[in-house]
Design a protein around this motif. Structure first.
Motif: not given
Length: 149
Positions: A74-84, A98-101, A104-113, A117-120
């Motif tokens: 999830h991330g900022p300005n994500c309209k569907l993240c609260s519903k998800q 596991f929830k990743f923003d 954060t550094k850890k969240g960016r690393a996991m998102a790359a892994l 490309l789309v949130l959520p």
């Protein structure tokens, strides 16, 4: 042909051109998101197989080798993240979540892994193998159904 006929034709071709360009961009975007079907069935270890890196590549989190895991991005300005988030809370308690923003550094690393490309985005794993990969929004039923396959 008069001035108004020529102007009409120019505007008509302009509108068709803009429409064709918009359709082309939408098609490219949908093609870009088609990787979600390719993600299903991959093992987490296959995702970190980066040939240009030598040595040990460590996962930023300790994903259990056995069992069911849900990874939620999830991330900022994500309209569907609260519903998800509400759908994630409805999941059975035996699933490890596991929830990743992505800020954060850890969240960016996991998102790359996980090629986020789309949130959520929700990745469903069983024994470190991706059983379901959902972009934009996934209901509780879809998440549970992906584990049954």
């Amino acid at each position: 042909m008069g001035f108004w006929e020529i102007l009409f034709l120019v505007l008509l071709f302009g509108v068709f051109g803009v429409t064709a360009f918009a359709v082309y961009r939408w098609w490219k975007f949908k093609k870009l998101l088609s990787y979600t079907k390719d993600m299903v069935g991959k093992r987490v270890e296959d995702l970190i197989n980066l040939p240009h890196l030598k040595g040990n590549v460590q996962l930023p989190i300790n994903i259990p080798k056995k069992g069911d895991v849900v990874i939620y991005f999830h991330g900022p300005n994500c309209k569907l993240c609260s519903k998800q988030e509400e759908e994630i809370r409805k999941l059975p308690k035996n699933l490890k979540v596991f929830k990743f923003d992505v800020r954060t550094k850890k969240g960016r690393a996991m998102a790359a892994l996980f090629r986020v490309l789309v949130l959520p985005t929700v990745a469903v794993l069983r024994d470190r193998t991706i059983k379901g990969y959902f972009t934009a929004f996934a209901t509780k039923d879809k998440i549970i159904e992906s584990l049954r396959k």
